[in-house]
Design a protein around this motif. Structure first.
Motif, PDB file in Angstrom:
ATOM      1  N   ALA A  82     -23.264   0.956 -48.271  1.00 30.86           N
ATOM      2  CA  ALA A  82     -23.627  -0.138 -47.378  1.00 30.86           C
ATOM      3  C   ALA A  82     -22.642  -1.304 -47.523  1.00 30.86           C
ATOM      4  O   ALA A  82     -22.351  -2.016 -46.560  1.00 30.86           O
ATOM      5  CB  ALA A  82     -25.056  -0.610 -47.669  1.00 30.86           C
ATOM      6  N   TRP A  83     -22.098  -1.468 -48.727  1.00 27.68           N
ATOM      7  CA  TRP A  83     -21.140  -2.538 -48.988  1.00 27.68           C
ATOM      8  C   TRP A  83     -19.911  -2.406 -48.077  1.00 27.68           C
ATOM      9  O   TRP A  83     -19.386  -3.405 -47.586  1.00 27.68           O
ATOM     10  CB  TRP A  83     -20.740  -2.520 -50.463  1.00 27.68           C
ATOM     11  CG  TRP A  83     -19.594  -3.413 -50.813  1.00 27.68           C
ATOM     12  CD1 TRP A  83     -18.400  -3.033 -51.320  1.00 27.68           C
ATOM     13  CD2 TRP A  83     -19.527  -4.838 -50.690  1.00 27.68           C
ATOM     14  NE1 TRP A  83     -17.589  -4.131 -51.516  1.00 27.68           N
ATOM     15  CE2 TRP A  83     -18.255  -5.251 -51.132  1.00 27.68           C
ATOM     16  CE3 TRP A  83     -20.421  -5.807 -50.220  1.00 27.68           C
ATOM     17  CZ2 TRP A  83     -17.857  -6.581 -51.138  1.00 27.68           C
ATOM     18  CZ3 TRP A  83     -20.001  -7.144 -50.229  1.00 27.68           C
ATOM     19  CH2 TRP A  83     -18.750  -7.519 -50.678  1.00 27.68           C
ATOM     20  N   CYS A  84     -19.464  -1.194 -47.810  1.00 28.82           N
ATOM     21  CA  CYS A  84     -18.298  -0.981 -46.945  1.00 28.82           C
ATOM     22  C   CYS A  84     -18.584  -1.449 -45.524  1.00 28.82           C
ATOM     23  O   CYS A  84     -17.763  -2.112 -44.903  1.00 28.82           O
ATOM     24  CB  CYS A  84     -17.892   0.488 -46.935  1.00 28.82           C
ATOM     25  SG  CYS A  84     -17.190   1.049 -48.477  1.00 28.82           S
ATOM     26  N   GLU A  85     -19.752  -1.084 -45.041  1.00 28.28           N
ATOM     27  CA  GLU A  85     -20.114  -1.510 -43.694  1.00 28.28           C
ATOM     28  C   GLU A  85     -20.220  -3.034 -43.627  1.00 28.28           C
ATOM     29  O   GLU A  85     -19.771  -3.665 -42.678  1.00 28.28           O
ATOM     30  CB  GLU A  85     -21.428  -0.852 -43.248  1.00 28.28           C
ATOM     31  CG  GLU A  85     -21.305  -0.311 -41.862  1.00 28.28           C
ATOM     32  CD  GLU A  85     -22.504   0.505 -41.419  1.00 28.28           C
ATOM     33  OE1 GLU A  85     -22.808   0.418 -40.239  1.00 28.28           O
ATOM     34  OE2 GLU A  85     -23.107   1.216 -42.244  1.00 28.28           O
ATOM     35  N   PHE A  86     -20.798  -3.636 -44.662  1.00 27.85           N
ATOM     36  CA  PHE A  86     -20.896  -5.092 -44.719  1.00 27.85           C
ATOM     37  C   PHE A  86     -19.501  -5.720 -44.695  1.00 27.85           C
ATOM     38  O   PHE A  86     -19.263  -6.689 -43.975  1.00 27.85           O
ATOM     39  CB  PHE A  86     -21.660  -5.540 -45.973  1.00 27.85           C
ATOM     40  CG  PHE A  86     -21.729  -7.035 -46.089  1.00 27.85           C
ATOM     41  CD1 PHE A  86     -22.667  -7.750 -45.366  1.00 27.85           C
ATOM     42  CD2 PHE A  86     -20.842  -7.720 -46.896  1.00 27.85           C
ATOM     43  CE1 PHE A  86     -22.718  -9.136 -45.442  1.00 27.85           C
ATOM     44  CE2 PHE A  86     -20.875  -9.106 -46.982  1.00 27.85           C
ATOM     45  CZ  PHE A  86     -21.820  -9.813 -46.260  1.00 27.85           C
ATOM     46  N   GLN A  87     -18.568  -5.158 -45.476  1.00 25.44           N
ATOM     47  CA  GLN A  87     -17.199  -5.675 -45.506  1.00 25.44           C
ATOM     48  C   GLN A  87     -16.583  -5.664 -44.104  1.00 25.44           C
ATOM     49  O   GLN A  87     -15.945  -6.629 -43.695  1.00 25.44           O
ATOM     50  CB  GLN A  87     -16.306  -4.819 -46.416  1.00 25.44           C
ATOM     51  CG  GLN A  87     -16.544  -4.985 -47.885  1.00 25.44           C
ATOM     52  CD  GLN A  87     -15.663  -4.024 -48.682  1.00 25.44           C
ATOM     53  OE1 GLN A  87     -15.477  -2.880 -48.310  1.00 25.44           O
ATOM     54  NE2 GLN A  87     -15.125  -4.508 -49.779  1.00 25.44           N
ATOM     55  N   SER A  88     -16.794  -4.566 -43.398  1.00 25.43           N
ATOM     56  CA  SER A  88     -16.195  -4.465 -42.071  1.00 25.43           C
ATOM     57  C   SER A  88     -16.818  -5.469 -41.107  1.00 25.43           C
ATOM     58  O   SER A  88     -16.104  -6.126 -40.352  1.00 25.43           O
ATOM     59  CB  SER A  88     -16.287  -3.044 -41.530  1.00 25.43           C
ATOM     60  OG  SER A  88     -17.611  -2.630 -41.380  1.00 25.43           O
ATOM     61  N   TYR A  89     -18.139  -5.617 -41.146  1.00 24.72           N
ATOM     62  CA  TYR A  89     -18.792  -6.587 -40.253  1.00 24.72           C
ATOM     63  C   TYR A  89     -18.374  -8.012 -40.594  1.00 24.72           C
ATOM     64  O   TYR A  89     -18.109  -8.824 -39.701  1.00 24.72           O
ATOM     65  CB  TYR A  89     -20.315  -6.453 -40.303  1.00 24.72           C
ATOM     66  CG  TYR A  89     -20.823  -5.232 -39.587  1.00 24.72           C
ATOM     67  CD1 TYR A  89     -20.580  -5.027 -38.229  1.00 24.72           C
ATOM     68  CD2 TYR A  89     -21.541  -4.257 -40.263  1.00 24.72           C
ATOM     69  CE1 TYR A  89     -21.036  -3.893 -37.575  1.00 24.72           C
ATOM     70  CE2 TYR A  89     -22.001  -3.114 -39.612  1.00 24.72           C
ATOM     71  CZ  TYR A  89     -21.747  -2.942 -38.273  1.00 24.72           C
ATOM     72  OH  TYR A  89     -22.191  -1.823 -37.630  1.00 24.72           O
ATOM     73  N   ALA A  90     -18.301  -8.334 -41.878  1.00 25.02           N
ATOM     74  CA  ALA A  90     -17.891  -9.676 -42.294  1.00 25.02           C
ATOM     75  C   ALA A  90     -16.456  -9.959 -41.841  1.00 25.02           C
ATOM     76  O   ALA A  90     -16.147 -11.058 -41.362  1.00 25.02           O
ATOM     77  CB  ALA A  90     -18.012  -9.825 -43.809  1.00 25.02           C
ATOM     78  N   SER A  91     -15.579  -8.978 -41.956  1.00 31.55           N
ATOM     79  CA  SER A  91     -14.185  -9.141 -41.531  1.00 31.55           C
ATOM     80  C   SER A  91     -14.101  -9.355 -40.028  1.00 31.55           C
ATOM     81  O   SER A  91     -13.346 -10.210 -39.548  1.00 31.55           O
ATOM     82  CB  SER A  91     -13.369  -7.907 -41.907  1.00 31.55           C
ATOM     83  OG  SER A  91     -13.412  -7.693 -43.283  1.00 31.55           O
ATOM     84  N   LEU A  92     -14.874  -8.576 -39.282  1.00 28.19           N
ATOM     85  CA  LEU A  92     -14.869  -8.716 -37.830  1.00 28.19           C
ATOM     86  C   LEU A  92     -15.427 -10.067 -37.398  1.00 28.19           C
ATOM     87  O   LEU A  92     -14.893 -10.700 -36.486  1.00 28.19           O
ATOM     88  CB  LEU A  92     -15.663  -7.580 -37.183  1.00 28.19           C
ATOM     89  CG  LEU A  92     -14.997  -6.210 -37.263  1.00 28.19           C
ATOM     90  CD1 LEU A  92     -15.977  -5.112 -36.870  1.00 28.19           C
ATOM     91  CD2 LEU A  92     -13.752  -6.162 -36.383  1.00 28.19           C
ATOM     92  N   MET A  93     -16.480 -10.530 -38.064  1.00 29.67           N
ATOM     93  CA  MET A  93     -17.044 -11.852 -37.734  1.00 29.67           C
ATOM     94  C   MET A  93     -16.019 -12.953 -38.014  1.00 29.67           C
ATOM     95  O   MET A  93     -15.879 -13.888 -37.229  1.00 29.67           O
ATOM     96  CB  MET A  93     -18.338 -12.109 -38.520  1.00 29.67           C
ATOM     97  CG  MET A  93     -19.520 -11.288 -38.043  1.00 29.67           C
ATOM     98  SD  MET A  93     -19.840 -11.428 -36.260  1.00 29.67           S
ATOM     99  CE  MET A  93     -20.244 -13.152 -36.127  1.00 29.67           C
ATOM    100  N   ASN A  94     -15.321 -12.831 -39.127  1.00 30.33           N
ATOM    101  CA  ASN A  94     -14.283 -13.804 -39.458  1.00 30.33           C
ATOM    102  C   ASN A  94     -13.206 -13.818 -38.375  1.00 30.33           C
ATOM    103  O   ASN A  94     -12.759 -14.874 -37.949  1.00 30.33           O
ATOM    104  CB  ASN A  94     -13.673 -13.473 -40.823  1.00 30.33           C
ATOM    105  CG  ASN A  94     -12.717 -14.523 -41.301  1.00 30.33           C
ATOM    106  OD1 ASN A  94     -13.028 -15.707 -41.309  1.00 30.33           O
ATOM    107  ND2 ASN A  94     -11.534 -14.102 -41.684  1.00 30.33           N
ATOM    108  N   ALA A  95     -12.807 -12.635 -37.918  1.00 31.44           N
ATOM    109  CA  ALA A  95     -11.783 -12.533 -36.878  1.00 31.44           C
ATOM    110  C   ALA A  95     -12.265 -13.123 -35.552  1.00 31.44           C
ATOM    111  O   ALA A  95     -11.468 -13.680 -34.795  1.00 31.44           O
ATOM    112  CB  ALA A  95     -11.362 -11.080 -36.691  1.00 31.44           C
ATOM    113  N   LEU A  96     -13.551 -13.018 -35.284  1.00 27.13           N
ATOM    114  CA  LEU A  96     -14.096 -13.596 -34.055  1.00 27.13           C
ATOM    115  C   LEU A  96     -14.240 -15.106 -34.149  1.00 27.13           C
ATOM    116  O   LEU A  96     -14.062 -15.823 -33.169  1.00 27.13           O
ATOM    117  CB  LEU A  96     -15.464 -12.980 -33.733  1.00 27.13           C
ATOM    118  CG  LEU A  96     -15.459 -11.526 -33.283  1.00 27.13           C
ATOM    119  CD1 LEU A  96     -16.884 -10.990 -33.199  1.00 27.13           C
ATOM    120  CD2 LEU A  96     -14.750 -11.394 -31.948  1.00 27.13           C
TER     121      LEU A  96
END
Length: 170
Positions: A82-96
């Motif tokens: 689940a940590w990997c998915e969280f990392q990806s969502y957090a990165s995408l939110m930062n990019a947005l």
């Protein structure tokens, strides 16, 4: 541009960080060396190399903000944590949320144990992934990792750091 081992890691702005599963440290290291040595994209770091003894969320924040690009390593292990998915969502939110981080998140399907496209989370399917087994991989890497984009991101990071340091001394 390479940083020396005696330089404070807090002062290094990386060209890229590779976010990966705990089971994919070897694969992340292989890709780190590939990008740095074959494509001369330096300096880079893998998430496992972030300073220990700090909160994971602080390390994630630092990893994303102290690098021009965030590479999300898409392997079969990616979905098991689940940590990997969280990392990806957090990165995408930062990019947005930060205009200068637009197009800075790069999903990468490696040669070894790649996550099949049909298993890739929807939000990551919207971004063209780098595919290591693609004949156009080298061209894609050169097109994505532009030196001008790195310098622009680094200048913004340095300006933000200076502002934060000045606020701390006020």
């Amino acid at each position: 541009e390479v940083h020396s081992s005696d330089e404070d890691p807090e002062n290094v702005f990386y060209k890229f960080v590779i976010l990966h599963s705990g089971n994919d440290i070897d694969e992340a290291n292989r890709l780190l060396h590939l990008l740095q040595n074959k494509f001369c994209i330096k300096p880079g770091i893998i998430f496992a190399e972030m300073p220990s003894g700090r909160h994971l969320l602080q390390n994630l924040n630092d990893a994303v903000n102290r690098s021009a690009w965030t590479i999300i390593l898409l392997t079969e292990h990616f979905l098991s944590e689940a940590w990997c998915e969280f990392q990806s969502y957090a990165s995408l939110m930062n990019a947005l949320n930060k205009q200068h981080k637009y197009n800075s998140v790069i999903p990468l399907r490696p040669l070894n144990n790649p996550l099949p496209r049909e298993k890739t989370p929807c939000v990551l399917q919207t971004i063209n992934a780098l595919e290591e087994d693609s004949p156009g991989f080298a061209k894609q890497v050169q097109k994505i990792f532009q030196e001008s984009k790195y310098r622009q991101q680094k200048a913004i990071w340095e300006k933000e750091r200076t502002m934060l340091q000045n606020q701390g001394h006020a």
